[in-house]
Motif scaffolding. Structure first.
Motif, mmCIF file in Angstrom:
data_model
loop_
_atom_site.group_PDB
_atom_site.id
_atom_site.type_symbol
_atom_site.label_atom_id
_atom_site.label_comp_id
_atom_site.label_asym_id
_atom_site.label_seq_id
_atom_site.Cartn_x
_atom_site.Cartn_y
_atom_site.Cartn_z
ATOM 1 N N GLN A 9 0.805 -1.263 -0.032
ATOM 2 C CA GLN A 9 0.021 0.029 0.107
ATOM 3 C C GLN A 9 0.774 1.265 -0.041
ATOM 4 O OE1 GLN A 9 -3.340 -0.346 -0.323
ATOM 5 N NE2 GLN A 9 -2.770 -2.607 -0.294
ATOM 6 N N ALA A 10 2.306 1.166 0.411
ATOM 7 C CA ALA A 10 3.065 2.112 0.463
ATOM 8 C C ALA A 10 3.252 2.845 -1.005
ATOM 9 C CB ALA A 10 4.418 1.875 0.908
ATOM 10 N N PRO A 11 3.303 4.280 -1.152
ATOM 11 C CA PRO A 11 3.313 4.845 -2.312
ATOM 12 C C PRO A 11 4.689 4.746 -2.999
ATOM 13 C CG PRO A 11 3.644 6.636 -0.600
ATOM 14 C CD PRO A 11 3.123 5.279 0.103
ATOM 15 N N GLN A 12 4.818 4.512 -4.231
ATOM 16 C CA GLN A 12 6.133 4.381 -4.844
ATOM 17 C C GLN A 12 6.812 5.425 -4.717
ATOM 18 O OE1 GLN A 12 6.997 1.759 -7.010
ATOM 19 N NE2 GLN A 12 5.200 0.541 -6.557
ATOM 20 N N VAL A 13 6.737 6.524 -4.628
ATOM 21 C CA VAL A 13 7.626 7.702 -4.774
ATOM 22 C C VAL A 13 6.728 8.674 -3.777
ATOM 23 C CG1 VAL A 13 8.779 7.364 -6.798
ATOM 24 C CG2 VAL A 13 6.618 8.736 -6.771
ATOM 25 N N TRP A 14 7.584 9.646 -3.272
ATOM 26 C CA TRP A 14 7.120 10.786 -2.424
ATOM 27 C C TRP A 14 7.802 11.868 -2.978
ATOM 28 C CZ3 TRP A 14 8.441 6.548 0.179
ATOM 29 C CH2 TRP A 14 7.337 6.035 1.149
ATOM 30 N N PHE A 86 19.149 -4.611 -11.567
ATOM 31 C CA PHE A 86 17.991 -4.128 -12.398
ATOM 32 C C PHE A 86 17.195 -3.158 -11.973
ATOM 33 C CE2 PHE A 86 19.028 -8.611 -13.484
ATOM 34 C CZ PHE A 86 19.426 -8.282 -14.745
ATOM 35 N N LEU A 87 17.014 -2.123 -12.652
ATOM 36 C CA LEU A 87 15.981 -1.041 -12.252
ATOM 37 C C LEU A 87 14.708 -1.150 -12.999
ATOM 38 C CD1 LEU A 87 18.412 2.075 -11.957
ATOM 39 C CD2 LEU A 87 17.895 0.407 -10.221
ATOM 40 N N HIS A 88 13.573 -1.424 -12.126
ATOM 41 C CA HIS A 88 12.460 -1.683 -13.082
ATOM 42 C C HIS A 88 11.524 -0.638 -13.046
ATOM 43 C CE1 HIS A 88 13.152 -5.905 -13.650
ATOM 44 N NE2 HIS A 88 13.643 -5.938 -12.506
ATOM 45 N N VAL A 89 11.938 0.510 -12.232
ATOM 46 C CA VAL A 89 10.930 1.699 -12.116
ATOM 47 C C VAL A 89 11.568 2.784 -12.161
ATOM 48 C CG1 VAL A 89 9.065 0.726 -10.725
ATOM 49 C CG2 VAL A 89 10.820 1.532 -9.827
ATOM 50 N N ASP A 90 11.174 3.747 -12.922
ATOM 51 C CA ASP A 90 11.656 5.209 -13.080
ATOM 52 C C ASP A 90 11.680 6.327 -11.679
ATOM 53 O OD1 ASP A 90 9.411 6.459 -13.154
ATOM 54 O OD2 ASP A 90 9.283 6.974 -15.206
ATOM 55 N N LEU A 91 12.300 7.302 -11.691
ATOM 56 C CA LEU A 91 12.289 8.142 -10.454
ATOM 57 C C LEU A 91 10.683 8.471 -10.068
ATOM 58 C CD1 LEU A 91 15.120 10.258 -11.137
ATOM 59 C CD2 LEU A 91 14.912 8.878 -9.472
ATOM 60 N N GLU A 92 9.747 8.291 -11.035
ATOM 61 C CA GLU A 92 8.261 8.675 -10.870
ATOM 62 C C GLU A 92 7.648 7.490 -10.253
ATOM 63 O OE1 GLU A 92 7.637 12.209 -10.904
ATOM 64 O OE2 GLU A 92 9.601 12.108 -11.575
ATOM 65 N N GLY A 93 8.298 6.290 -10.355
ATOM 66 C CA GLY A 93 7.663 5.013 -9.820
ATOM 67 C C GLY A 93 6.964 4.295 -11.125
ATOM 68 N N ASN A 94 7.240 4.703 -12.129
ATOM 69 C CA ASN A 94 6.558 3.949 -13.367
ATOM 70 C C ASN A 94 7.311 2.964 -13.874
ATOM 71 O OD1 ASN A 94 4.525 6.409 -13.753
ATOM 72 N ND2 ASN A 94 6.208 7.664 -14.332
ATOM 73 N N ARG A 95 6.651 1.858 -14.070
ATOM 74 C CA ARG A 95 7.212 0.755 -14.540
ATOM 75 C C ARG A 95 8.214 0.951 -15.913
ATOM 76 N NH1 ARG A 95 7.815 -3.553 -11.637
ATOM 77 N NH2 ARG A 95 8.580 -5.365 -12.805
ATOM 78 N N LEU A 96 9.386 0.478 -15.996
ATOM 79 C CA LEU A 96 9.936 0.801 -17.402
ATOM 80 C C LEU A 96 9.596 -0.487 -18.219
ATOM 81 C CD1 LEU A 96 13.516 1.594 -15.784
ATOM 82 C CD2 LEU A 96 12.028 3.070 -16.842
ATOM 83 N N ALA A 97 9.674 -0.204 -19.505
ATOM 84 C CA ALA A 97 9.198 -1.219 -20.377
ATOM 85 C C ALA A 97 10.489 -2.189 -20.394
ATOM 86 C CB ALA A 97 9.112 -0.629 -21.809
ATOM 87 N N LYS A 98 11.674 -1.509 -20.404
ATOM 88 C CA LYS A 98 12.864 -2.456 -20.378
ATOM 89 C C LYS A 98 13.518 -2.042 -18.969
ATOM 90 C CE LYS A 98 16.320 -4.345 -23.358
ATOM 91 N NZ LYS A 98 17.259 -4.034 -24.257
#
Ligand code: ZN
Length: 154
Positions: A9-14, A86-98
C-alpha cells in the motif's frame, strides 16, 4: 530470520523538494580524471607505490598510507562486472518497459558504477568483461556520462 516485505500500500515515490544547496568541485584528481575522460576518452587512476594499489576514480591521497599520489595510470576501458542490479521503475515510480541495468565495473583496484548497454538482462553475469562506450567527442562535457554505458567486450 525475519524477512522484511515492502508494504504494497505504500506509495512508490514521495514528491517534494529538499532545501539543500551545495557546490561540489571535482578536486585536483577529479579534474584531471574528468578532463582526460572528455578530451581523450581514457579512464585514469592513480597508483600508490607504497601499497601497490591503483585508485579508480583517481584519488590524490592514498586512503591506506596517506601518501600523496602523483603516479597516473591509464586503466583501460575494459573491466569486469563485480555486481549489478536491475532497475524496474523510473524516478516517478513508473514501470520501465525494459529494465535499466546498473553495474559496478572493476577498473584498476577500484571501479565505476555505470549503466550497461547492448546486452540482454539474461546475459549479465558477475565476471563478464565489459567495455566503456563513449559519446562522440563533441558531445562529451567532462562528466561520468561521457561514458554512455558499458557493453560486453570483444
Ligand atoms: Zn598507500
Amino acid at each position: 530470520m525475519t524477512l522484511l516485505h515492502r508494504d504494497p500500500q505504500a506509495p512508490q515515490v514521495w514528491a517534494g523538494e529538499l532545501p539543500v544547496t551545495n557546490r561540489y568541485t571535482y578536486g585536483i584528481a577529479g579534474e584531471k580524471f574528468f578532463r582526460t575522460l572528455k578530451d581523450e576518452a581514457r579512464i585514469l587512476g592513480t597508483h600508490c607505490p607504497n601499497c601497490d594499489h591503483t585508485y579508480v576514480p583517481a584519488a590524490i591521497f592514498c586512503e591506506r598510507c596517506l601518501s600523496k599520489l602523483d603516479e597516473w595510470v591509464d586503466v583501460g576501458t575494459i573491466g569486469d562486472i563485480v555486481t549489478y542490479t536491475f532497475l524496474h521503475v523510473d524516478l516517478e515510480g513508473n514501470r520501465l518497459a525494459k529494465p535499466e541495468i546498473v553495474a559496478f565495473i572493476r577498473l584498476g583496484d577500484g571501479g565505476l558504477v555505470h549503466l550497461l548497454g547492448e546486452i540482454e538482462p539474461d546475459q549479465v553475469e558477475i565476471g563478464l568483461l565489459v567495455e566503456a562506450v563513449f559519446k562522440s567527442k563533441s558531445k562529451r562535457s567532462g562528466s561520468i556520462l561521457d561514458i554512455r554505458y558499458f557493453k560486453p567486450a570483444g
